[in-house]
Design a protein around this motif. Structure first.
Motif, mmCIF file in Angstrom:
data_model
loop_
_atom_site.group_PDB
_atom_site.id
_atom_site.type_symbol
_atom_site.label_atom_id
_atom_site.label_comp_id
_atom_site.label_asym_id
_atom_site.label_seq_id
_atom_site.Cartn_x
_atom_site.Cartn_y
_atom_site.Cartn_z
ATOM 1 N N ALA A 56 10.555 -3.557 -10.587
ATOM 2 C CA ALA A 56 10.337 -4.743 -9.756
ATOM 3 C C ALA A 56 9.920 -4.387 -8.336
ATOM 4 N N GLU A 57 8.728 -4.880 -7.945
ATOM 5 C CA GLU A 57 8.280 -4.768 -6.558
ATOM 6 C C GLU A 57 8.817 -5.965 -5.775
ATOM 7 N N TRP A 58 9.174 -5.752 -4.540
ATOM 8 C CA TRP A 58 9.775 -6.779 -3.677
ATOM 9 C C TRP A 58 10.975 -7.434 -4.356
ATOM 10 N N GLY B 62 -1.946 9.563 6.370
ATOM 11 C CA GLY B 62 -2.972 9.696 5.325
ATOM 12 C C GLY B 62 -2.461 9.325 3.948
ATOM 13 N N ASP B 63 -2.601 10.264 3.007
ATOM 14 C CA ASP B 63 -2.177 10.012 1.629
ATOM 15 C C ASP B 63 -0.740 10.470 1.381
ATOM 16 N N THR B 64 -0.050 10.831 2.412
ATOM 17 C CA THR B 64 1.323 11.309 2.245
ATOM 18 C C THR B 64 2.291 10.135 2.128
ATOM 19 N N GLY C 64 0.797 -1.226 0.000
ATOM 20 C CA GLY C 64 0.000 0.000 0.000
ATOM 21 C C GLY C 64 0.827 1.273 0.000
ATOM 22 N N ALA C 65 2.143 1.135 -0.090
ATOM 23 C CA ALA C 65 3.006 2.323 -0.033
ATOM 24 C C ALA C 65 2.982 3.114 -1.339
ATOM 25 N N GLY C 66 2.618 2.447 -2.451
ATOM 26 C CA GLY C 66 2.495 3.180 -3.711
ATOM 27 C C GLY C 66 3.347 2.650 -4.859
HETATM 28 P P1 ADP Z 1 1.857 -1.161 -3.396
HETATM 29 O O1 ADP Z 1 2.038 -1.589 -4.808
HETATM 30 O O2 ADP Z 1 3.090 -0.480 -2.822
HETATM 31 O O3 ADP Z 1 1.368 -2.251 -2.493
HETATM 32 P P2 ADP Z 1 -0.367 0.407 -4.432
HETATM 33 O O4 ADP Z 1 0.222 1.395 -5.384
HETATM 34 O O5 ADP Z 1 -1.002 -0.810 -4.986
HETATM 35 O O6 ADP Z 1 0.759 -0.005 -3.355
HETATM 36 O O7 ADP Z 1 -1.434 1.105 -3.492
HETATM 37 C C1 ADP Z 1 -1.281 2.388 -2.978
HETATM 38 C C2 ADP Z 1 -2.643 2.879 -2.557
HETATM 39 O O8 ADP Z 1 -2.543 4.107 -1.843
HETATM 40 C C3 ADP Z 1 -3.532 3.156 -3.756
HETATM 41 O O9 ADP Z 1 -4.859 2.829 -3.412
HETATM 42 C C4 ADP Z 1 -3.367 4.663 -3.961
HETATM 43 O O10 ADP Z 1 -4.488 5.259 -4.586
HETATM 44 C C5 ADP Z 1 -3.263 5.128 -2.525
HETATM 45 N N1 ADP Z 1 -2.511 6.379 -2.340
HETATM 46 C C6 ADP Z 1 -2.898 7.408 -1.571
HETATM 47 N N2 ADP Z 1 -1.991 8.390 -1.549
HETATM 48 C C7 ADP Z 1 -0.972 7.965 -2.322
HETATM 49 C C8 ADP Z 1 0.286 8.535 -2.692
HETATM 50 N N3 ADP Z 1 0.705 9.745 -2.220
HETATM 51 N N4 ADP Z 1 1.097 7.826 -3.497
HETATM 52 C C9 ADP Z 1 0.710 6.606 -3.948
HETATM 53 N N5 ADP Z 1 -0.454 6.006 -3.649
HETATM 54 C C10 ADP Z 1 -1.290 6.680 -2.838
#
Ligand code: ADP
Ligand code: MG
Length: 148
Positions: free
Chosen positions: A116-118, A140-142, A35-37
């Motif tokens: 590549a993730e992980w 939050g979304d940061t 969930g990090a992005g």
């Molecule tokens: P990962 O692949 O690292 O597990 P994802 O990209 O699949 O993560 O998921 C990231 C989630 O967080 C998405 O639902 C995205 O919309 C949300 N999000 C919120 N804020 C951000 C941000 N600043 N950057 C990236 N994703 C964000």
């Protein structure tokens, strides 16, 4: 370089910036918790280079491939050499024997960027990252994103 993004869109825009600096043949490690992005970043990266395909998480497929469509006309000649992106995710990958079947060595081509993730789980045995992008989940979304 360290960046802070406040939305998925901002993270995609950062990925687009990185995409413009690559020339093909690079291995990009995407490091960070669930969930990090990382996948969001890959989406921004792929669409910046001109693929109309929707990027889906390769968590279950391990490897997804995107061909770059050229009809948009990419002005940077270095970027125009990039014809494909390989997006890997080793999160659920547990079978070291399957690693050979993936033939990752064959994916490292001058016309290809590998995301590549992980990567630390398996890909590190095959590739040394050219770029490492580290994602930290903040409030939050940061997200704190470091590109090295
Ligand atoms: P990962 O692949 O690292 O597990 P994802 O990209 O699949 O993560 O998921 C990231 C989630 O967080 C998405 O639902 C995205 O919309 C949300 N999000 C919120 N804020 C951000 C941000 N600043 N950057 C990236 N994703 C964000
Ligand atoms: Mg992911």
């Amino acid at each position: 370089m360290k960046y802070t993004t406040h939305s998925a869109e901002e993270t995609k825009a950062l990925a687009a910036e990185l995409a413009r600096t690559l020339t093909g043949g690079e291995f990009v490690a995407l490091v960070g918790d669930l969930g990090a992005g990382k996948t969001t970043f890959a989406q921004g990266f792929v669409s910046a280079l001109g693929s109309s395909s929707r990027v889906k998480s390769p968590t279950f497929t391990v490897m997804n491939e995107y061909k770059i469509d050229r009809q948009g006309g990419v002005s940077n000649p270095a970027i125009s050499r990039i014809a494909r992106i390989v997006h890997l995710d080793f999160y659920r990958f547990s079978d070291e024997k399957e690693l050979g079947a993936l033939e990752l060595e064959n994916e490292k081509r001058p016309d290809t960027v590998i995301l590549a993730e992980w990567p630390n789980i398996f890909a590190k045995d095959v590739f040394k990252p050219d770029v490492t992008v580290t994602f930290k989940h903040a409030e939050g979304d940061t997200r704190e994103i470091e590109v090295l």
